[in-house]
Write a protein that holds these residues in place. Structure first.
Motif, mmCIF file in Angstrom:
data_model
loop_
_atom_site.group_PDB
_atom_site.id
_atom_site.type_symbol
_atom_site.label_atom_id
_atom_site.label_comp_id
_atom_site.label_asym_id
_atom_site.label_seq_id
_atom_site.Cartn_x
_atom_site.Cartn_y
_atom_site.Cartn_z
ATOM 1 N N ALA A 15 0.862 -1.182 0.000
ATOM 2 C CA ALA A 15 0.000 0.000 0.000
ATOM 3 C C ALA A 15 0.895 1.227 0.000
ATOM 4 N N HIS A 16 0.340 2.346 -0.496
ATOM 5 C CA HIS A 16 1.140 3.575 -0.472
ATOM 6 C C HIS A 16 0.254 4.770 -0.182
ATOM 7 N N ARG A 17 0.757 5.610 0.697
ATOM 8 C CA ARG A 17 0.049 6.822 1.106
ATOM 9 C C ARG A 17 0.983 8.015 0.949
ATOM 10 N N ARG A 19 1.877 11.780 1.901
ATOM 11 C CA ARG A 19 1.625 12.711 2.999
ATOM 12 C C ARG A 19 1.548 14.131 2.439
ATOM 13 N N ASP A 24 -3.643 13.139 4.410
ATOM 14 C CA ASP A 24 -2.868 12.217 3.598
ATOM 15 C C ASP A 24 -3.738 11.683 2.461
ATOM 16 N N GLN A 26 -4.362 8.315 0.242
ATOM 17 C CA GLN A 26 -4.111 6.877 0.088
ATOM 18 C C GLN A 26 -4.160 6.549 -1.401
ATOM 19 N N ALA A 29 -4.462 0.929 -2.088
ATOM 20 C CA ALA A 29 -4.898 0.055 -1.010
ATOM 21 C C ALA A 29 -3.980 -1.169 -0.997
ATOM 22 N N THR A 65 4.342 2.351 1.829
ATOM 23 C CA THR A 65 3.951 2.627 3.211
ATOM 24 C C THR A 65 3.746 1.324 3.971
ATOM 25 N N ARG A 216 -9.106 5.440 -6.858
ATOM 26 C CA ARG A 216 -8.316 5.574 -5.638
ATOM 27 C C ARG A 216 -9.153 5.289 -4.389
ATOM 28 N N PRO A 217 -8.568 4.569 -3.426
ATOM 29 C CA PRO A 217 -7.230 3.972 -3.432
ATOM 30 C C PRO A 217 -7.191 2.740 -4.325
#
Length: 257
Positions: A15-17, A19, A24, A26, A29, A65, A216-217
């Motif tokens: 997963a990647h978020r 900032r 934030d 996302q 998922a 993340t 998204r996500p």
């Protein structure tokens, strides 16, 4: 963690978020994916679904993340010459000749002059640019610059080619021609390819396997092999009933949550 082979690409619970200054974002998922050596995996999905984020994670430009990205037995933590990236814009060095651009990777690896010349000439020939080896990049058309970028990536002999909408800015006729050339290059090189595109037709035309990502996500909501991936390319394929049916089948998945 999913078991991996020598150049098998594995995303395990990734997963990647991003900032931001406010909330934030996302982008991805948690998802898991394995790409086998020699596959040409094409990914489509709506804008902002995380396609490019996924490619950048495999390239090592981003760190997930959550989860792990691995190639073979090695965890991806930074960019590597074994993963060559072809960007939407050709980003060639304008002060270098076409040949010198292609020689750059081998030169950084300290390959000898004769070896650099051999590699550059080989891959310029493969992409049909031999007669433009001494030209400046600005003397090439947009499509020719993209072919030069592909040759530059191939001269580094990566196990994996990561292509981020490389034909998105080109006119339709040039794009169709370069799709055929990319397919020929991929067949001749035996490389693994991960290809990001907004075009369902392009994904179905080039891929041996097509993935669709959700809004998204981003999650993978569709993952199927292309039934005619090993056949001939060309106008006849684009008009074939099985091509049209599979293209529509994939298009119906776009926007699924």
């Amino acid at each position: 963690m999913i078991a991996t082979g020598d150049h098998r690409v594995v995303l395990d619970g990734v997963a990647h978020r991003y900032r931001g200054r406010g909330a934030d974002v996302q982008a991805l998922a948690p998802l898991s994916l394995a790409i086998e050596p020699g596959e040409f995996v094409a990914i489509v999905g709506p804008s902002g679904c995380g396609k490019t984020t996924l490619l950048q994670l495999v390239a090592g430009f981003l760190t997930p993340t959550e989860g792990v990205v691995a190639v073979g037995e090695e965890r991806v933590s930074a960019p590597s010459p074994e993963r060559g990236v072809v960007f939407q814009q050709a980003n060639l060095y304008p002060w270098m000749s076409v040949r010198a651009n292609v020689e750059l990777g081998p030169r950084l690896r300290r390959a000898g002059r004769a070896e650099r010349r051999r590699l550059a000439d080989r891959y310029l020939g493969l992409v049909g640019l031999s007669e433009f080896a001494d030209a400046a990049p600005y003397e090439l058309s947009g499509g020719m610059q993209q072919r030069c970028q592909i040759a530059r990536v191939l001269a580094n002999d990566p196990a994996i080619m990561l292509l981020d909408e490389p034909f998105g800015a080109l006119d339709a006729l040039t794009r169709d021609r370069l799709q055929d050339e990319l397919h020929r290059i991929w067949l001749g090189s035996g490389k693994t390819a991960l290809f990001i595109t907004h075009s369902v037709e392009e994904a179905v035309y080039l891929g041996t396997r097509v993935l669709v990502m959700s809004p998204r996500p981003g999650r993978i909501v569709f993952d199927e092999p292309v039934p005619f991936a090993t056949g001939e390319r060309g106008a006849a394929l684009r008009a074939a009933p099985e091509f049209v049916a599979f293209r529509e089948h994939v298009a119906a998945q776009i926007g699924r949550g």
